[in-house]
Write an enzyme that holds these catalytic residues in place. Structure first.
Site, PDB file in Angstrom:
ATOM      1  CG  ASN A 356      45.879 -67.275  57.144  1.00 24.20           C
ATOM      2  OD1 ASN A 356      45.903 -66.561  56.150  1.00 24.20           O
ATOM      3  ND2 ASN A 356      45.224 -66.938  58.236  1.00 24.20           N
ATOM      4  N   GLY A 399      48.773 -65.324  55.574  1.00 17.23           N
ATOM      5  CA  GLY A 399      48.453 -66.097  54.389  1.00 17.23           C
ATOM      6  C   GLY A 399      47.264 -65.542  53.627  1.00 17.23           C
ATOM      7  NE  ARG A 401      39.458 -66.483  58.065  1.00 17.69           N
ATOM      8  CZ  ARG A 401      39.154 -65.570  58.972  1.00 17.69           C
ATOM      9  NH1 ARG A 401      40.108 -64.856  59.532  1.00 17.69           N
ATOM     10  NH2 ARG A 401      37.890 -65.342  59.323  1.00 17.69           N
ATOM     11  CB  CYS A 402      46.416 -62.778  56.814  1.00 22.70           C
ATOM     12  SG  CYS A 402      46.604 -63.801  58.280  1.00 22.70           S
ATOM     13  CG  MET A 403      47.715 -61.546  52.197  1.00 17.05           C
ATOM     14  SD  MET A 403      48.773 -61.823  50.762  1.00 17.05           S
ATOM     15  CE  MET A 403      48.093 -63.330  50.079  1.00 17.05           C
TER      16      MET A 403
END
Length: 410
Positions: A356, A399, A401-403
């Protein structure tokens, strides 16, 4: 303004949410229903998140915060404030609706706009609402620590409630009730904040019946969008999104590739197993390569009766490498395997979001420092790897990218 045509152009503006007290409102008996496998230590998680934001700023990225933008809208538009309170109570579920009058009075008394926004994110307990109430059956048989308005601890994963696509967004219907409430803030800022106004095109809406989440949406090129068919995103949603994209003649997206991945907790979104890190390089979890199915959706004929664009759908044969080379018009695509290949390192680091990555410009990515095997392999392939701490943040199963929700890439 929103401009995100691909995954790798220099990142200019990003939307984050700094974790707040909603993380402290997780408990062993609620964390599973709130989609957590463990309880992060809030102050360390905030320290890690601040390091992430500082790293982004150090690379020339403007960092905006969801809570600040939402507060801006409420502060500058008093007439919107009441509607916002009504909406968060309505979407919080049965307990909140049952105590609507009391919750309305409690939230309306919070004068500071940001404090109000943060309280709706943190949740409201019975004890906060009724510090000294007695004489009711519920006062005797229920814990006073129960939430009448549940917390939203997943909010720091800003990627999922809405997704930037070109100059528009997919304002998502999320798969679980606990996360679907998060879209309240996206709707608020996209409809009313002066940075966006009402000019942002909505290619998907929260009132559509099928679930889709931003971690399953990747802008592979200006013309090609990837959508993961996962634990959280249904094929009907991917098809409806494609139809809406193709119906907009000004939209560049003319192909949607649907990636069918295993529907498991570990692989909850496409970006947990597959992210782009350079023009022709991707990080991939090796376990999906043998089972991955890819389907192409392209515009069909417009119906004279309904005016809707038809969708041509077919399964795409070939390896993931060949599919990407074909659709992205590249001579060669390199798939870099998380953890180096099948085995314990790959499984461990994928679980901790080694796949990620967040690309800040071609060949430069932000990653968690804990995934040292994958990070070392990326460096061996010439990738500029920027490590940030993630021991606490990763407990939420997301990770870099998710955040992050990119708003402008150029």
């Amino acid at each position: 303004m929103i401009t995100v045509r691909n995954e790798i152009s220099p990142l200019r503006t990003v939307l984050l949410h700094r974790p707040g007290r909603e993380l402290e409102h997780l408990s062993p008996h609620t964390m599973e229903q709130l989609l957590f496998d463990d309880i992060p230590y809030l102050y360390k998680a905030q320290e890690e998140h601040d390091a992430f934001a500082s790293t982004l700023r150090g690379h020339g990225v403007e960092v905006l915060y969801l809570e600040d933008l939402a507060a801006d809208v409420i502060r500058e538009n008093p007439e919107i404030r009441k509607g916002f309170i009504d909406q968060v109570i309505e979407e919080a579920g049965g307990y909140a609706r049952g105590y609507r009058e009391d919750l309305t009075r409690y939230l309306s008394a919070i004068e500071d706009a940001k404090a109000l926004v943060e309280k709706t994110m943190e949740g409201v307990t019975f004890r906060e609402l009724f510090p000294a109430r007695s004489g009711h059956l519920s006062d005797l048989v229920s814990t006073r620590e129960r939430f009448l308005m549940p917390p939203m601890p997943n909010l720091y994963f800003t990627r999922d409630p809405f997704a930037s696509i070109g100059s528009g967004v997919s304002l998502n219907h999320m798969a679980t009730a606990v996360r679907n409430r998060e879209t309240i803030f996206g709707r608020l800022i996209l409809n009313y904040h002066p940075r966006f106004g009402k000019s942002v095109k909505k290619y998907y809406r929260t009132d559509y019946p099928f679930s889709i989440e931003g971690g399953d949406i990747l802008n592979l090129s200006p013309e090609v969008l990837a959508v993961g068919l996962s634990e959280r995103t249904q094929p009907e949603a991917a098809e409806l999104l494609a139809e809406n994209l193709f119906s907009d003649e000004s939209c560049e997206k003319r192909t949607v590739l649907a990636f069918e991945i295993p529907q498991t907790r570990a692989f909850m979104h496409l970006d947990t197993v597959f992210t782009q890190i350079d023009v022709n390089r991707f990080v991939v979890h090796p376990q999906i390569l043998e089972t991955l199915c890819v389907y192409e959706m392209t515009p069909g004929k417009k119906s004279a009766a309904t005016g809707k664009i038809g969708i041509n759908i077919r399964r795409v044969e070939g390896s993931l490498q060949k599919i990407l080379e074909t659709y992205l018009h590249l001579d060669f695509v390199e798939l870099i395997r998380c953890g180096g290949g099948p085995g314990i390192a790959a499984e461990r680091e994928q679980w901790n979001d080694g796949s990620n990555t967040l690309c800040v410009r071609p060949g430069t990515v932000i990653v968690y420092d804990r995934n040292y095997v994958t990070n070392g392999i990326l460096r061996e392939h010439g990738i500029d790897v920027i490590e940030v701490p993630g021991s606490e943040l990763s407990r939420g199963r997301g990770g870099p990218r998710c955040m992050s929700m990119p708003l402008v890439r150029s």
